[in-house]
Design an enzyme around this catalytic site. Structure first.
Site: not given
Length: 166
Positions: A89-90
């Protein structure tokens, strides 16, 4: 900050999550011998193409937590503008303090020691409902989100069913 202090903080956060955790999120240590790796289960938010899906993820905490941010990685096939193809996840809350070279985030959006596991997981649920396609991690998902929303939703709904074994 010592690893012992990080462990105390993680134990406190785990207790708070088990007693007062938000709906749609389950998280805790993978095993009692390692509080620095957590298994999470995130329910797809209602009213989104992720609705109905149950998404397993892993949170990994650094030994200097909460000074340094954890990483969160989905452990299932996942298609989203802010999730790398490997499931990582970014989002801003998981980025270490400091300047953003791309100028997409203010320092107040980035990780700080006042953040918590609960805030991270709630931010991820919010990200599912409202992708940020300006600083995408998955270019294909960004492009589809912008140019063919109907197809994007179809792909995400198919993957949501897949998380349930359907």
């Amino acid at each position: 900050m010592s690893k012992a202090m990080a462990l105390r903080r993680l134990m406190k956060e785990y207790k708070e999550l088990t007693e007062n955790g938000p709906d749609g999120i389950t998280a805790g240590p993978s095993n009692e011998d390692d509080f620095f790796t957590w298994d999470c289960l995130i329910q797809g938010p209602d009213g989104t193409p992720f609705e109905g899906g149950l998404y397993p993820a892993t949170l990994k905490f650094p030994s200097d937590y909460p000074l340094g941010p954890p990483t969160l990685k989905f452990e299932c096939e996942f298609f989203h503008p802010n999730v790398y193809k490997d499931g990582t996840v970014c989002i801003s809350i998981l980025h270490a303090p400091g300047d953003d070279p791309n100028m997409y985030e203010s320092s107040s959006e980035r990780w700080s020691p006042v953040q918590s596991v609960e805030k991270i997981l709630l931010s991820v649920m919010s990200m599912l409902a409202e992708p940020n396609d300006e600083s995408g991690a998955n270019i294909d998902a960004c492009k589809m989100w912008r140019e063919d929303r109907e197809e994007y939703c179809r792909v995400v709904r198919r993957l949501a069913r897949k998380t349930l074994g359907l």
